[in-house]
Motif scaffolding. Structure first.
Motif, short mmCIF file in Angstrom:
data_model
loop_
_atom_site.label_atom_id
_atom_site.label_comp_id
_atom_site.label_asym_id
_atom_site.label_seq_id
_atom_site.Cartn_x
_atom_site.Cartn_y
_atom_site.Cartn_z
N GLY A 116 34.68 -8.37 0.07
CA GLY A 116 35.07 -9.71 0.54
C GLY A 116 35.38 -9.69 2.02
O GLY A 116 34.88 -10.53 2.79
N ARG A 117 36.19 -8.74 2.45
CA ARG A 117 36.56 -8.64 3.87
C ARG A 117 35.34 -8.26 4.72
O ARG A 117 35.10 -8.84 5.78
CB ARG A 117 37.67 -7.61 4.05
N ASP A 118 34.55 -7.30 4.22
CA ASP A 118 33.37 -6.86 4.99
C ASP A 118 32.35 -7.99 5.14
O ASP A 118 31.76 -8.17 6.21
CB ASP A 118 32.71 -5.66 4.31
N LEU A 119 32.16 -8.75 4.07
CA LEU A 119 31.22 -9.85 4.12
C LEU A 119 31.74 -10.96 5.05
O LEU A 119 30.97 -11.56 5.80
CB LEU A 119 30.96 -10.39 2.71
N ARG A 120 33.05 -11.20 5.02
CA ARG A 120 33.65 -12.20 5.93
C ARG A 120 33.44 -11.76 7.38
O ARG A 120 33.07 -12.57 8.24
CB ARG A 120 35.13 -12.38 5.62
N ASP A 121 33.67 -10.47 7.67
CA ASP A 121 33.46 -9.96 9.04
C ASP A 121 32.00 -10.16 9.47
O ASP A 121 31.73 -10.60 10.59
CB ASP A 121 33.83 -8.48 9.13
N PHE A 122 31.08 -9.84 8.58
CA PHE A 122 29.66 -10.03 8.89
C PHE A 122 29.38 -11.50 9.16
O PHE A 122 28.70 -11.86 10.12
CB PHE A 122 28.78 -9.53 7.73
N HIS A 123 29.88 -12.36 8.29
CA HIS A 123 29.64 -13.79 8.39
C HIS A 123 30.14 -14.33 9.75
O HIS A 123 29.46 -15.14 10.38
CB HIS A 123 30.33 -14.52 7.24
N GLU A 124 31.30 -13.86 10.16
CA GLU A 124 31.84 -14.31 11.45
C GLU A 124 30.96 -13.85 12.60
O GLU A 124 30.73 -14.60 13.55
CB GLU A 124 33.28 -13.82 11.63
#
Length: 190
Positions: A116-124
């Motif tokens: 979840g955190r890694d995907l959020r970082d990528f998304h940003e």
């Protein structure tokens, strides 16, 4: 620049997405697909099959030609600046593609705790490229919202929304957006 009509939108969604159930069309901006699907099936452009997942719709060869024509007609109305914006949107999007593939591969290899955190970082990191793509073509306006929706579900613990091809998962929507951008940019080539 306006988007294709509803029937053109259905044809485009099927060209990009392949076989789709009626429930998938609202994500493509077709809130009530039954009428267009009935018309297009009757015209021999769309075929319907029963599957274990329910009724699925796909393009016939004539439907594929009609979908390409819809895009061609839409592209014919673009200025040189509009065409350059499409090409730039694809380049910006592709700059992030490898990172997402690595992230999903890591997740599939067992990296579930931080997804979840890694995907959020990528998304940003990819946010500006997604916004540029959405601004470049009305056909792409739904992708940032669809990706954000999938991301929110992952952050709530619904990990099927990382990469399941049967859902509007993050990886699936990203892949569809990538395919969509490539199809349009290929159509720009002489």
């Amino acid at each position: 620049m306006s988007t294709p009509d509803v029937d053109g939108g259905v044809l485009h969604a099927l060209r990009v997405g392949g076989w789709l159930g009626a429930e998938r069309f609202p994500a493509w901006g077709v809130a009530e697909p039954d009428g267009p699907l009935t018309r297009l099936t009757g015209a021999g452009l769309v075929r319907q099959v029963r599957s274990p997942r329910g009724e699925l719709y796909g393009l016939t060869p004539e439907g594929t030609e009609a979908a390409a024509s819809v895009v061609g007609d839409w592209l014919a109305g673009l200025t040189g600046d509009g065409r350059a914006a499409l090409t730039a949107a694809l380049a910006g999007f592709e700059a992030h593609d490898g990172s997402l593939k690595q992230l999903v591969t890591g997740y599939q290899a067992g990296g579930r705790e931080t997804i979840g955190r890694d995907l959020r970082d990528f998304h940003e990191r990819a946010r500006d490229a997604l916004a540029a793509a959405a601004a470049a073509a009305p056909l792409w306006v739904s992708y940032p919202r669809r990706l954000e929706d999938a991301l929110l579900r992952v952050e709530k613990g619904e990990l099927d929304h990382v990469a399941s091809p049967l859902l509007e998962s993050y990886h699936t929507v990203w892949h569809l957006a990538h395919r969509d951008l490539r199809l349009l940019c290929e159509a720009l080539q002489p």
